[in-house]
Design a protein around this motif. Sequence first.
Motif, PDB file in Angstrom:
ATOM      1  N   GLY A 128      -3.458   4.996 -15.769  1.00 13.98           N
ATOM      2  CA  GLY A 128      -2.698   6.231 -15.935  1.00 13.98           C
ATOM      3  C   GLY A 128      -1.574   6.421 -14.947  1.00 13.98           C
ATOM      4  O   GLY A 128      -0.700   7.270 -15.154  1.00 13.98           O
ATOM      5  N   GLN A 129      -1.584   5.652 -13.852  1.00 13.48           N
ATOM      6  CA  GLN A 129      -0.560   5.805 -12.822  1.00 13.48           C
ATOM      7  C   GLN A 129      -0.010   4.424 -12.458  1.00 13.48           C
ATOM      8  O   GLN A 129      -0.585   3.401 -12.830  1.00 13.48           O
ATOM      9  N   SER A 130       1.070   4.412 -11.707  1.00 12.01           N
ATOM     10  CA  SER A 130       1.642   3.159 -11.240  1.00 12.01           C
ATOM     11  C   SER A 130       2.011   3.305  -9.775  1.00 12.01           C
ATOM     12  O   SER A 130       2.185   4.414  -9.266  1.00 12.01           O
ATOM     13  N   GLY A 131       2.127   2.175  -9.092  1.00 11.67           N
ATOM     14  CA  GLY A 131       2.510   2.199  -7.697  1.00 11.67           C
ATOM     15  C   GLY A 131       1.459   2.871  -6.828  1.00 11.67           C
ATOM     16  O   GLY A 131       0.270   2.922  -7.183  1.00 11.67           O
ATOM     17  N   PRO A 132       1.868   3.422  -5.683  1.00  7.00           N
ATOM     18  CA  PRO A 132       0.917   4.072  -4.771  1.00  7.00           C
ATOM     19  C   PRO A 132       0.154   5.231  -5.415  1.00  7.00           C
ATOM     20  O   PRO A 132      -0.945   5.566  -4.975  1.00  7.00           O
ATOM     21  N   ALA A 133       0.721   5.850  -6.449  1.00  4.02           N
ATOM     22  CA  ALA A 133       0.050   6.970  -7.110  1.00  4.02           C
ATOM     23  C   ALA A 133      -1.281   6.550  -7.717  1.00  4.02           C
ATOM     24  O   ALA A 133      -2.211   7.355  -7.790  1.00  4.02           O
ATOM     25  N   ALA A 134      -1.381   5.309  -8.166  1.00  2.02           N
ATOM     26  CA  ALA A 134      -2.640   4.829  -8.740  1.00  2.02           C
ATOM     27  C   ALA A 134      -3.742   4.817  -7.687  1.00  2.02           C
ATOM     28  O   ALA A 134      -4.857   5.291  -7.928  1.00  2.02           O
ATOM     29  N   LEU A 135      -3.433   4.287  -6.519  1.00  2.00           N
ATOM     30  CA  LEU A 135      -4.425   4.236  -5.449  1.00  2.00           C
ATOM     31  C   LEU A 135      -4.747   5.632  -4.936  1.00  2.00           C
ATOM     32  O   LEU A 135      -5.910   5.949  -4.657  1.00  2.00           O
ATOM     33  N   ALA A 136      -3.732   6.495  -4.809  1.00  2.00           N
ATOM     34  CA  ALA A 136      -3.968   7.864  -4.354  1.00  2.00           C
ATOM     35  C   ALA A 136      -4.867   8.616  -5.329  1.00  2.00           C
ATOM     36  O   ALA A 136      -5.769   9.354  -4.922  1.00  2.00           O
ATOM     37  N   THR A 137      -4.639   8.430  -6.615  1.00  2.00           N
ATOM     38  CA  THR A 137      -5.451   9.087  -7.637  1.00  2.00           C
ATOM     39  C   THR A 137      -6.895   8.624  -7.565  1.00  2.00           C
ATOM     40  O   THR A 137      -7.835   9.424  -7.635  1.00  2.00           O
ATOM     41  N   ALA A 138      -7.089   7.320  -7.426  1.00  2.00           N
ATOM     42  CA  ALA A 138      -8.443   6.781  -7.321  1.00  2.00           C
ATOM     43  C   ALA A 138      -9.122   7.253  -6.039  1.00  2.00           C
ATOM     44  O   ALA A 138     -10.307   7.600  -6.052  1.00  2.00           O
ATOM     45  N   LEU A 139      -8.371   7.273  -4.947  1.00  2.00           N
ATOM     46  CA  LEU A 139      -8.945   7.722  -3.675  1.00  2.00           C
ATOM     47  C   LEU A 139      -9.454   9.153  -3.788  1.00  2.00           C
ATOM     48  O   LEU A 139     -10.551   9.476  -3.313  1.00  2.00           O
ATOM     49  N   LEU A 140      -8.671  10.015  -4.418  1.00  2.00           N
ATOM     50  CA  LEU A 140      -9.112  11.395  -4.627  1.00  2.00           C
ATOM     51  C   LEU A 140     -10.387  11.426  -5.460  1.00  2.00           C
ATOM     52  O   LEU A 140     -11.340  12.149  -5.134  1.00  2.00           O
ATOM     53  N   GLY A 141     -10.425  10.643  -6.543  1.00  2.00           N
ATOM     54  CA  GLY A 141     -11.610  10.627  -7.398  1.00  2.00           C
ATOM     55  C   GLY A 141     -12.838  10.114  -6.672  1.00  2.00           C
ATOM     56  O   GLY A 141     -13.932  10.681  -6.793  1.00  2.00           O
ATOM     57  N   TRP A 142     -12.693   9.040  -5.915  1.00  2.00           N
ATOM     58  CA  TRP A 142     -13.834   8.490  -5.177  1.00  2.00           C
ATOM     59  C   TRP A 142     -14.351   9.477  -4.138  1.00  2.00           C
ATOM     60  O   TRP A 142     -15.553   9.661  -3.981  1.00  2.00           O
ATOM     61  N   TRP A 143     -13.430  10.093  -3.436  1.00  2.00           N
ATOM     62  CA  TRP A 143     -13.795  11.039  -2.376  1.00  2.00           C
ATOM     63  C   TRP A 143     -14.513  12.250  -2.979  1.00  2.00           C
ATOM     64  O   TRP A 143     -15.532  12.719  -2.447  1.00  2.00           O
ATOM     65  N   LEU A 144     -13.982  12.753  -4.078  1.00  2.00           N
ATOM     66  CA  LEU A 144     -14.610  13.900  -4.737  1.00  2.00           C
ATOM     67  C   LEU A 144     -15.987  13.532  -5.284  1.00  2.00           C
ATOM     68  O   LEU A 144     -16.908  14.371  -5.273  1.00  2.00           O
ATOM     69  N   LEU A 145     -16.160  12.311  -5.748  1.00  2.00           N
ATOM     70  CA  LEU A 145     -17.461  11.882  -6.247  1.00  2.00           C
ATOM     71  C   LEU A 145     -18.494  11.906  -5.137  1.00  2.00           C
ATOM     72  O   LEU A 145     -19.627  12.381  -5.336  1.00  2.00           O
TER      73      LEU A 145
END
Length: 251
Positions: free
Chosen positions: A92-109
């Motif tokens: 759903g994202q590209s570049g650093p936004a992909a990693l930032a999005t995943a980091l938020l999801g992992w942290w929230l989990l």
Amino acid sequence: MDAWGLFTALAGPVVGSFVGLVSIRLPAGAAWIWGRSRCASCERSLRVIDLAPLLSYAISQGRCRSCGASIPWRYPVIEAGCLAIGVVSALGQSGPAALATALLGWWLLLIALLDAEHFWLPDLLTIPLGLAGLALTIGALGQPPLPQVIGAIVGYGALALIAKVYEAVRGREGLGGGDPRLLGAIGAWVGWEALPSVLIWACAAGLSLVAAKLIARRRFDPAAALPFGVFLAIGAWLTWWTGPLHRLYAP
């Protein structure tokens, strides 16, 4: 999928292994950064082959290779969940936004797991989440700083005020002390305009759980505590993806 997305997707199960470890060790007061992983039954130190995310569980058929004790299913489920978060973020994202999005999801989990199982939102996780949100959204993603800073302040202040008013009126605590700090951290990620959307999604998730229990005819105590941090985490993830609801439905 670019290089950022590929890395994000591949990192998912590895991060999931870490999330599962922290969700067990942190509430127990055990070291969660250093120290060898061991079998909970026979205390054997686990080797690399025992720690491969998802793969080791499948190879061992969910049992310790030494003593045959069952390995809790939560570990592969968390690893699979983090894999899904990484893949969805990468697609759903590209570049650093992909990693930032995943980091938020992992942290929230991780935060949701601790709140669901222990009704605990540790400052050790919520405050760094907010700092990471400010650093990534402003520094890496180029968001203007003011909405993110205001989001952190308003997110914390709004729930802290509600908690104080509820306690003054009802004479008992209605929100845990970690909930305002979590919403403040979320505000640092999504900005102040999106905070109402986070709360709407969170309330919808909470009401859905209550409705599901009633439909299943399970006994439900209206006075029983609910892990609101879980619902805030869901609301934050959905808002991060869809944006504020007023923009989503704007003509």
